[in-house]
Design a protein around this motif. Structure first.
Motif, mmCIF file in Angstrom:
data_model
loop_
_atom_site.group_PDB
_atom_site.id
_atom_site.type_symbol
_atom_site.label_atom_id
_atom_site.label_comp_id
_atom_site.label_asym_id
_atom_site.label_seq_id
_atom_site.Cartn_x
_atom_site.Cartn_y
_atom_site.Cartn_z
ATOM 1 N N VAL A 83 0.839 -1.196 0.000
ATOM 2 C CA VAL A 83 0.000 0.000 0.000
ATOM 3 C C VAL A 83 0.877 1.251 0.000
ATOM 4 N N ALA A 84 2.016 1.174 0.674
ATOM 5 C CA ALA A 84 2.926 2.329 0.724
ATOM 6 C C ALA A 84 3.386 2.752 -0.674
ATOM 7 N N ILE A 85 3.348 1.829 -1.628
ATOM 8 C CA ILE A 85 3.697 2.169 -3.009
ATOM 9 C C ILE A 85 2.779 3.262 -3.530
ATOM 10 N N SER A 86 1.492 3.192 -3.141
ATOM 11 C CA SER A 86 0.537 4.189 -3.636
ATOM 12 C C SER A 86 0.767 5.552 -2.995
ATOM 13 N N HIS A 87 1.454 5.588 -1.866
ATOM 14 C CA HIS A 87 1.817 6.852 -1.228
ATOM 15 C C HIS A 87 3.075 7.442 -1.862
ATOM 16 N N SER A 92 -19.639 6.701 14.397
ATOM 17 C CA SER A 92 -18.348 6.753 13.704
ATOM 18 C C SER A 92 -18.388 7.765 12.576
ATOM 19 N N GLU A 93 -17.291 8.480 12.429
ATOM 20 C CA GLU A 93 -17.118 9.379 11.288
ATOM 21 C C GLU A 93 -15.687 9.263 10.797
ATOM 22 N N VAL A 94 -15.514 9.174 9.485
ATOM 23 C CA VAL A 94 -14.188 9.047 8.889
ATOM 24 C C VAL A 94 -13.929 10.238 7.977
ATOM 25 N N ARG A 95 -12.767 10.843 8.136
ATOM 26 C CA ARG A 95 -12.334 11.912 7.240
ATOM 27 C C ARG A 95 -11.028 11.487 6.583
ATOM 28 N N ILE A 96 -11.004 11.573 5.245
ATOM 29 C CA ILE A 96 -9.827 11.190 4.470
ATOM 30 C C ILE A 96 -9.465 12.338 3.550
ATOM 31 N N ASN A 97 -8.217 12.759 3.600
ATOM 32 C CA ASN A 97 -7.737 13.769 2.653
ATOM 33 C C ASN A 97 -6.270 13.512 2.364
ATOM 34 N N ASP A 98 -5.625 14.434 1.669
ATOM 35 C CA ASP A 98 -4.233 14.206 1.280
ATOM 36 C C ASP A 98 -3.267 14.288 2.451
#
Length: 351
Positions: free
Chosen positions: A112-116, A297-303
């Motif tokens: 997964v780190a490859i995508s980062h 539950s609440e999820v926040r995803i950003n850069d």
């Protein structure tokens, strides 16, 4: 609901509706026999067609080729994650490794780190292509081998285990080699390439590799944190209290040294840290069982990262992975806090 979804775009859904009615409410002996046979073969058919064939053919991004996953849906938005969390029950299992997952949880996070850090992995790929052993391997399998080598790098007997895995992967894909008619030349070429990559990394670990591994450590710790505090019941596969690097079975079924696991929380290593966090997080689940069962539950995803917030009647628990230059101040007391070499920070906060 599944029948409604499957009916979209069909010229006629008559056959589909008839089958759905039989599946939901069989009334005759013949209908019961049909439903029983469907239940017996449908899981095996899915496993062999998708998980054990397509899952090895699709080499672009291996961590998405997981049991129960969809390779073309490799990520979710914060809104989607929140919706998924909201639908989960406290008794639903949260599983990241098992005897049957394609990659163990920690090997998967390395991939997964490859995508980062795609540019870092591109550097590793270019260097691997310069190895003499690369020329005899198809591009799709070079890409597969390189990701798999990353998943096993530093593990015991990594080269031998990668060889065994590539034999299985190529035969299961049924493109280059087959169980009934193996192409041993192609398999040996892939094995030699994998061994050469691992040996090159052992001799002189490149900066790009260190960067990917550092980011992967943060992702491993965040995965453990989210797994334990999200809605549901966390499953800890044997041996995953430690750094657990493994590929498809039988590699992920190797014997476990339980005495070493018992000593692990006292060891200063990534595995030791993971063991200490596992112990602390499971204790926290015991201490706050009612809260974790009932909290929203609440999820926040950003850069900049991912934040999972559990909240109930003024009480709040926040799990976070932050890979920005300046981690946000969430104004809560840290229960667990750790930063990797590249500044990736993983925290559990509560108030």
């Amino acid at each position: 609901a599944i029948a409604d979804q499957a009916a979209q775009g069909l010229r006629s859904d008559a056959a589909l509706r008839m089958l759905a009615a039989i599946w939901m409410n069989p009334t005759t002996w013949e209908e019961h026999a049909f439903v029983t046979r469907l239940q017996q073969v449908s899981g095996a058919l899915l496993a062999k067609a998708q998980e054990d064939t397509a899952g090895f053919r699709w080499t672009r991004y291996l961590p998405a080729n997981e049991v129960g996953a969809e390779p073309d849906e490799a990520s979710v938005t914060g809104a989607e994650a929140s919706r998924i969390m909201g639908a989960r029950r406290a008794s639903d299992l949260v599983l990241t490794s098992s005897h049957d997952t394609k990659r163990s949880e920690d090997s998967r996070m390395r991939m997964v780190a490859i995508s980062h850090l795609p540019h870092a992995f591109a550097t590793l790929h270019e260097a691997a292509l310069a190895l003499p052993e690369a020329e005899a391997v198809e591009p799709r399998w070079r890409w597969y081998v390189l990701q798999s080598a990353l998943g096993l790098h530093g593990a015991e007997e990594a080269a031998e285990r990668l060889t065994a895995h590539m034999e299985k992967a190529m035969r299961e894909a049924k493109l280059t080699s087959f169980w009934t008619a193996p192409d041993e030349v192609a398999e040996k070429a892939a094995s030699a390439f994998g061994g050469a990559v691992l040996a090159a990394w052992d001799r002189d670990a490149p900066e790009a590799l260190a960067a990917v591994l550092s980011r992967a450590e943060g992702l491993m710790m965040a995965q453990l944190l989210f797994k334990v505090v999200m809605p549901g019941f966390p499953d800890i596969y044997r041996g995953t209290e430690d750094l657990f690097l493994a590929l498809t079975d039988p590699d992920n079924r190797r014997p476990i040294d339980f005495q070493a696991l018992a000593r692990l929380p006292d060891v200063d290593s990534l595995g030791g840290r993971k063991a200490r966090w596992t112990r602390r997080l499971l204790s926290l689940r015991q201490e706050h069982a009612d809260f974790l069962r009932d909290a929203g539950s609440e999820v926040r995803i950003n850069d900049k990262g991912v934040v999972l917030t559990r909240e109930l009647e003024g009480r709040r628990l926040v799990a976070q992975i932050d890979y920005s230059d300046r981690p946000a101040d969430l104004g809560s007391e840290a229960v667990l806090d750790w930063a990797s070499a590249d500044g990736c920070r993983v925290r559990l906060l509560q108030d």
